[in-house]
Design a protein around this motif. Structure first.
Motif, PDB file in Angstrom:
ATOM      1  N   GLY A  64      58.371  12.232  18.166  1.00 23.83           N
ATOM      2  CA  GLY A  64      56.989  12.252  17.827  1.00 23.83           C
ATOM      3  C   GLY A  64      56.504  11.704  16.830  1.00 23.83           C
TER       4      GLY A  64
ATOM      5  N   ALA B  51      50.672  13.642  13.399  1.00 22.87           N
ATOM      6  CA  ALA B  51      50.899  13.618  11.985  1.00 22.87           C
ATOM      7  C   ALA B  51      52.087  14.294  11.434  1.00 22.87           C
ATOM      8  CB  ALA B  51      49.611  14.592  11.708  1.00 22.87           C
ATOM      9  N   ALA B  52      52.733  15.153  12.119  1.00 21.21           N
ATOM     10  CA  ALA B  52      54.042  15.746  11.419  1.00 21.21           C
ATOM     11  C   ALA B  52      55.138  14.518  11.400  1.00 21.21           C
ATOM     12  CB  ALA B  52      54.396  17.017  12.571  1.00 21.21           C
TER      13      ALA B  52
ATOM     14  N   GLU C 207      58.656   7.923  20.245  1.00 19.18           N
ATOM     15  CA  GLU C 207      57.145   8.307  20.549  1.00 19.18           C
ATOM     16  C   GLU C 207      57.111   7.930  22.043  1.00 19.18           C
ATOM     17  OE1 GLU C 207      54.440  10.328  19.479  1.00 19.18           O
ATOM     18  OE2 GLU C 207      53.787   9.551  21.611  1.00 19.18           O
ATOM     19  N   ARG C 208      56.662   8.974  22.779  1.00 23.43           N
ATOM     20  CA  ARG C 208      56.612   9.288  24.284  1.00 23.43           C
ATOM     21  C   ARG C 208      55.131   8.158  24.559  1.00 23.43           C
ATOM     22  NH1 ARG C 208      56.144  14.912  27.093  1.00 23.43           N
ATOM     23  NH2 ARG C 208      54.362  15.218  25.439  1.00 23.43           N
TER      24      ARG C 208
ATOM     25  N   GLY D 135      49.342  11.566  17.942  1.00 24.00           N
ATOM     26  CA  GLY D 135      49.743  12.614  18.880  1.00 24.00           C
ATOM     27  C   GLY D 135      48.452  13.114  19.257  1.00 24.00           C
ATOM     28  N   VAL D 136      48.149  14.270  18.920  1.00 24.13           N
ATOM     29  CA  VAL D 136      46.743  15.258  19.679  1.00 24.13           C
ATOM     30  C   VAL D 136      45.530  14.349  19.278  1.00 24.13           C
ATOM     31  CG1 VAL D 136      46.051  16.909  18.121  1.00 24.13           C
ATOM     32  CG2 VAL D 136      47.172  17.828  19.877  1.00 24.13           C
ATOM     33  N   TRP D 137      45.427  13.687  18.320  1.00 25.67           N
ATOM     34  CA  TRP D 137      44.336  13.076  17.830  1.00 25.67           C
ATOM     35  C   TRP D 137      44.042  11.794  18.711  1.00 25.67           C
ATOM     36  CZ3 TRP D 137      41.218  16.204  15.459  1.00 25.67           C
ATOM     37  CH2 TRP D 137      41.920  17.424  14.772  1.00 25.67           C
TER      38      TRP D 137
ATOM     39  N   HIS E 252      49.349  14.265  27.028  1.00 23.18           N
ATOM     40  CA  HIS E 252      49.799  15.012  25.660  1.00 23.18           C
ATOM     41  C   HIS E 252      48.388  15.640  24.836  1.00 23.18           C
ATOM     42  CE1 HIS E 252      52.013  16.005  22.303  1.00 23.18           C
ATOM     43  NE2 HIS E 252      51.100  15.899  21.474  1.00 23.18           N
TER      44      HIS E 252
ATOM     45  N   THR F 258      36.410  18.334  13.378  1.00 21.72           N
ATOM     46  CA  THR F 258      37.507  19.223  12.793  1.00 21.72           C
ATOM     47  C   THR F 258      36.879  20.684  12.534  1.00 21.72           C
ATOM     48  OG1 THR F 258      36.897  18.411  10.619  1.00 21.72           O
ATOM     49  CG2 THR F 258      38.384  17.110  12.039  1.00 21.72           C
ATOM     50  N   ASN F 259      37.840  21.534  12.479  1.00 16.44           N
ATOM     51  CA  ASN F 259      37.382  22.962  12.061  1.00 16.44           C
ATOM     52  C   ASN F 259      37.730  23.083  10.573  1.00 16.44           C
ATOM     53  OD1 ASN F 259      39.988  23.141  12.549  1.00 16.44           O
ATOM     54  ND2 ASN F 259      39.545  24.542  14.606  1.00 16.44           N
TER      55      ASN F 259
ATOM     56  N   VAL G 256      61.956  10.993  24.453  1.00 15.34           N
ATOM     57  CA  VAL G 256      63.386  11.768  24.291  1.00 15.34           C
ATOM     58  C   VAL G 256      63.586  13.133  25.512  1.00 15.34           C
ATOM     59  CG1 VAL G 256      64.587  13.495  22.763  1.00 15.34           C
ATOM     60  CG2 VAL G 256      63.109  11.575  21.847  1.00 15.34           C
TER      61      VAL G 256
ATOM     62  N   GLY H  82      54.964  18.514  18.582  1.00 14.07           N
ATOM     63  CA  GLY H  82      53.562  19.280  18.715  1.00 14.07           C
ATOM     64  C   GLY H  82      53.693  20.659  19.633  1.00 14.07           C
TER      65      GLY H  82
ATOM     66  N   PRO I 174      47.297  22.044   8.483  1.00 11.38           N
ATOM     67  CA  PRO I 174      48.594  21.345   9.013  1.00 11.38           C
ATOM     68  C   PRO I 174      49.154  20.221   8.091  1.00 11.38           C
ATOM     69  CG  PRO I 174      46.925  21.807  10.782  1.00 11.38           C
ATOM     70  CD  PRO I 174      46.275  22.026   9.611  1.00 11.38           C
ATOM     71  N   PHE I 175      48.346  19.333   7.854  1.00 11.40           N
ATOM     72  CA  PHE I 175      48.898  18.255   7.163  1.00 11.40           C
ATOM     73  C   PHE I 175      49.516  18.431   5.869  1.00 11.40           C
ATOM     74  CE2 PHE I 175      45.760  15.049   9.576  1.00 11.40           C
ATOM     75  CZ  PHE I 175      45.936  15.375  10.653  1.00 11.40           C
TER      76      PHE I 175
HETATM   77  P1  FAD Z   1      51.033  16.292  17.865  1.00 16.16           P
HETATM   78  O1  FAD Z   1      49.859  15.743  17.262  1.00 16.16           O
HETATM   79  O2  FAD Z   1      50.932  16.950  19.192  1.00 16.16           O
HETATM   80  O3  FAD Z   1      52.180  15.071  17.942  1.00 16.16           O
HETATM   81  C1  FAD Z   1      53.257  15.301  18.726  1.00 16.16           C
HETATM   82  C2  FAD Z   1      53.839  13.925  19.228  1.00 16.16           C
HETATM   83  O4  FAD Z   1      54.979  14.034  19.860  1.00 16.16           O
HETATM   84  C3  FAD Z   1      52.706  13.272  20.442  1.00 16.16           C
HETATM   85  O5  FAD Z   1      52.465  12.104  19.893  1.00 16.16           O
HETATM   86  C4  FAD Z   1      53.627  13.350  21.530  1.00 16.16           C
HETATM   87  O6  FAD Z   1      53.300  12.311  22.307  1.00 16.16           O
HETATM   88  C5  FAD Z   1      55.164  13.157  21.006  1.00 16.16           C
HETATM   89  N1  FAD Z   1      56.036  13.691  21.935  1.00 16.16           N
HETATM   90  C6  FAD Z   1      55.968  14.706  22.438  1.00 16.16           C
HETATM   91  N2  FAD Z   1      57.111  15.038  23.258  1.00 16.16           N
HETATM   92  C7  FAD Z   1      57.925  13.912  23.107  1.00 16.16           C
HETATM   93  C8  FAD Z   1      59.245  13.470  23.455  1.00 16.16           C
HETATM   94  N3  FAD Z   1      60.047  14.254  24.468  1.00 16.16           N
HETATM   95  N4  FAD Z   1      59.666  12.374  23.325  1.00 16.16           N
HETATM   96  C9  FAD Z   1      58.813  11.449  22.401  1.00 16.16           C
HETATM   97  N5  FAD Z   1      57.646  11.938  21.868  1.00 16.16           N
HETATM   98  C10 FAD Z   1      57.376  13.179  22.290  1.00 16.16           C
HETATM   99  N6  FAD Z   1      44.402  20.373  12.691  1.00 16.16           N
HETATM  100  C11 FAD Z   1      43.558  20.293  11.563  1.00 16.16           C
HETATM  101  O7  FAD Z   1      44.340  19.844  10.763  1.00 16.16           O
HETATM  102  N7  FAD Z   1      42.151  20.109  11.714  1.00 16.16           N
HETATM  103  C12 FAD Z   1      41.514  20.276  12.935  1.00 16.16           C
HETATM  104  O8  FAD Z   1      40.167  20.508  13.050  1.00 16.16           O
HETATM  105  C13 FAD Z   1      42.214  20.479  14.323  1.00 16.16           C
HETATM  106  N8  FAD Z   1      41.555  20.625  15.402  1.00 16.16           N
HETATM  107  C14 FAD Z   1      42.395  20.774  16.412  1.00 16.16           C
HETATM  108  C15 FAD Z   1      41.801  21.166  17.496  1.00 16.16           C
HETATM  109  C16 FAD Z   1      42.442  21.049  18.726  1.00 16.16           C
HETATM  110  C17 FAD Z   1      41.806  21.282  20.004  1.00 16.16           C
HETATM  111  C18 FAD Z   1      43.860  21.036  18.678  1.00 16.16           C
HETATM  112  C19 FAD Z   1      44.704  21.258  20.151  1.00 16.16           C
HETATM  113  C20 FAD Z   1      44.550  20.830  17.503  1.00 16.16           C
HETATM  114  C21 FAD Z   1      43.878  20.925  16.393  1.00 16.16           C
HETATM  115  N9  FAD Z   1      44.554  20.752  15.060  1.00 16.16           N
HETATM  116  C22 FAD Z   1      43.610  20.729  13.932  1.00 16.16           C
HETATM  117  C23 FAD Z   1      45.906  21.046  15.209  1.00 16.16           C
HETATM  118  C24 FAD Z   1      46.517  19.671  15.287  1.00 16.16           C
HETATM  119  O9  FAD Z   1      47.768  19.888  16.252  1.00 16.16           O
HETATM  120  C25 FAD Z   1      47.365  19.274  13.996  1.00 16.16           C
HETATM  121  O10 FAD Z   1      46.420  18.823  12.993  1.00 16.16           O
HETATM  122  C26 FAD Z   1      48.622  17.900  14.059  1.00 16.16           C
HETATM  123  O11 FAD Z   1      47.661  16.751  14.514  1.00 16.16           O
HETATM  124  C27 FAD Z   1      49.667  18.314  14.909  1.00 16.16           C
HETATM  125  O12 FAD Z   1      50.589  17.134  14.727  1.00 16.16           O
HETATM  126  P2  FAD Z   1      52.006  17.328  15.263  1.00 16.16           P
HETATM  127  O13 FAD Z   1      52.703  15.763  14.898  1.00 16.16           O
HETATM  128  O14 FAD Z   1      52.550  18.373  14.992  1.00 16.16           O
HETATM  129  O15 FAD Z   1      51.636  17.323  16.852  1.00 16.16           O
END
Ligand code: FAD
Length: 454
Positions: A18, A21-22, A41-42, A48-50, A71, A80-81, A137, A176, A338-339
């Motif tokens: 993935g 951000a993580a 990355e898929r 990701g979520v952004w 996704h 952002t909240n 993956v 995510g 989170p970040f």
């Molecule tokens: P994601 O951003 O979800 O990234 C995961 C990545 O993994 C994606 O790119 C996906 O394509 C990839 N992936 C998944 N499965 C596979 C696979 N099998 N093979 C390869 N790639 C794969 N956070 C804040 O800090 N401030 C906010 O205001 C905020 N608002 C939010 C509002 C909403 C509606 C949501 C849903 C979340 C919000 N968040 C907020 C939380 C946000 O999820 C995190 O900030 C953060 O972006 C999550 O990052 P991540 O990398 O963990 O996951």
């Protein structure tokens, strides 16, 4: 701008799953520590979520396991909240930068600004060169073979080039947890004739014009979405399980938005009865009821399971004791900022893999994890809240991680800003993004940012 630790004892070949951000910050920290990193990355871009898309899944409740998965769960109006100053990585401020009009300078900016920030981050640290896009993956499994490969991970991925099987020393899971919906259980829903949708598939309010809509859930997404829809709908009724049974209130600032307690029953004639005794004939029920942790690609032979949304057993939400440190999870905790947490978890994982930082023994990690679960149970906290970090626990945890890696603890202004901001969401849901009274903390934040901004 890479700071690396010279002479890591052990340089590993690591797969990061993935590029949200993580995954981005994990890749940076792993490389800084001297590991070789491939990010799988898929999707076709980082963020990701952004990475907002207007696309939704064909099944509005996302129940069909064979559906094509979209996704991101962002809606178009999302800002952002969390205030931007405390949201960013600790050494790459999410500051308002001099801009050319293409950027959103607000304190709670639109989602496009977060994606732009993550792109800046990836560019600054040359992260994209480690990412393989459009590579999903489909399986990650520890190898049982005798000899050199024992204990390594076989990662199977799919891309337009076909299927690849590659061996890695370690896997860091950053996939995510806002993509696989959880739904409310409603008595009578099977014979209720209206439409249902989960917020995962909500983008814009247009389709709800002149409708009566019930929004289930009053946490971050529910709070935003009910107001988004109230601009066009005839009536919006929010059902919240955190209110008393008799709750029935008109929400301020709207003449078509009501707050109720939970739903008691949905009936064949289209009516929905709330615990407060009110009946509403609704066109649509929107489930803003959160998400499930989901790792369909992961085969740990039962060492890691998801049970009522507890991913476990995991030592400090990151390492499964029986498989540590070769597999780790970044980003599971929620109700956090989170970040910075992703960054600290990533530093810890990178340092443990290089041997610079040691983990306790497998038994000790298991004992610690079990003690944590026992404590939750004794306090009556359901399993599904295992990764929820209320009150002080988020920053205690962050600081524990920082101490492990000999990295500075979380800034006091960041802690205070998060708490004040979090309270503001519920005290002034409709206006918190544009009205605040913690300017003194913004000043402190920018005083701190100077050392990272040229
Ligand atoms: P994601 O951003 O979800 O990234 C995961 C990545 O993994 C994606 O790119 C996906 O394509 C990839 N992936 C998944 N499965 C596979 C696979 N099998 N093979 C390869 N790639 C794969 N956070 C804040 O800090 N401030 C906010 O205001 C905020 N608002 C939010 C509002 C909403 C509606 C949501 C849903 C979340 C919000 N968040 C907020 C939380 C946000 O999820 C995190 O900030 C953060 O972006 C999550 O990052 P991540 O990398 O963990 O996951």
């Amino acid at each position: 701008m890479a700071t690396s630790h010279p002479d890591p004892t052990n340089s590993c070949h690591v797969a990061v799953i993935g590029a949200g951000a993580a995954g981005l910050v994990a890749a940076r920290e792993l490389r800084r520590e001297g590991h070789s990193v491939v990010v799988l990355e898929r999707g076709s871009q980082i963020g990701g979520v952004w990475a907002y898309t207007s696309e939704v899944e064909p099944d509005p409740l996302s129940l069909d396991p064979t559906r094509p998965v979209v996704h991101s769960s962002l809606y178009r109006s999302l800002r952002t909240n969390i205030p931007r100053e405390c949201m960013g990585f600790t050494d790459f401020p999410f500051a308002t930068r001099p801009h050319d009009g293409s950027r959103d300078p607000r304190r709670h900016p639109a989602h496009t600004e977060v994606l732009a920030y993550l792109r800046d981050f990836a560019k600054e640290f040359d992260i994209e060169e480690m990412v393989r896009f459009e590579t999903e993956v489909v399986k990650a499994e520890q190898m049982a073979a005798e000899g050199e490969e024992r204990g390594k991970w076989m990662v199977e991925s799919r891309s337009s080039d076909g299927v690849a099987n590659e061996i890695y020393d370690a896997v860091v899971v950053c996939n995510g947890h806002y993509t696989e919906p959880r739904h409310a259980l409603i008595t009578g829903i099977d014979s209720w004739p209206g439409k249902q949708i989960h917020s995962h598939n909500y983008r814009v309010p247009d389709q709800f014009k002149d409708q009566v809509v019930i929004v289930i859930g009053s946490s971050a997404s529910g709070v935003d979405i009910c107001r988004d829809i109230a601009q066009v709908a005839k009536e919006v009724h929010v059902s919240s399980r955190s209110t008393s049974p008799e709750t029935y209130e008109k929400l301020p600032g709207y003449d078509n938005l009501w707050l109720h307690s939970t739903i008691e029953i949905a009936r064949e004639d289209g009516s929905v009865v709330f615990e407060n005794g009110k009946t509403v004939y609704a066109d649509t029920i929107m489930h803003c009821t959160g998400y499930k942790y989901y790792f369909p690609f992961l085969d740990t032979k039962g060492e890691v399971t998801v049970d009522d949304n507890r991913v476990g057993p995991l030592y400090k939400h990151v390492f499964p004791p029986a498989l540590a440190p070769s597999i780790s999870f970044i980003g599971l905790p929620w109700q956090i900022t989170p970040f910075p947490m992703f960054e600290l978890q990533s530093k810890w994982v990178a340092a443990v893999l290089s041997g610079r930082v040691s983990l306790p023994s497998q038994d000790e990690m298991m004992e610690d994890t079990k003690a944590f679960y026992d404590k939750l149970e004794a306090s009556g906290i359901p399993k599904r809240y295992t990764h929820l970090m209320p009150d002080d626990s988020q920053f205690e945890y962050d600081n524990w991680l920082a101490d492990q890696c000999e990295y500075p603890r979380i800034e006091k202004w960041r802690e205070q800003m998060f708490y004040i901001g979090f309270k503001r969401i519920y005290a002034q849901s409709a206006t918190y993004r544009d009205n605040w009274d913690d300017d003194h903390l913004i000043v402190e934040a920018y005083d701190d940012f100077v050392k990272f901004m040229s």
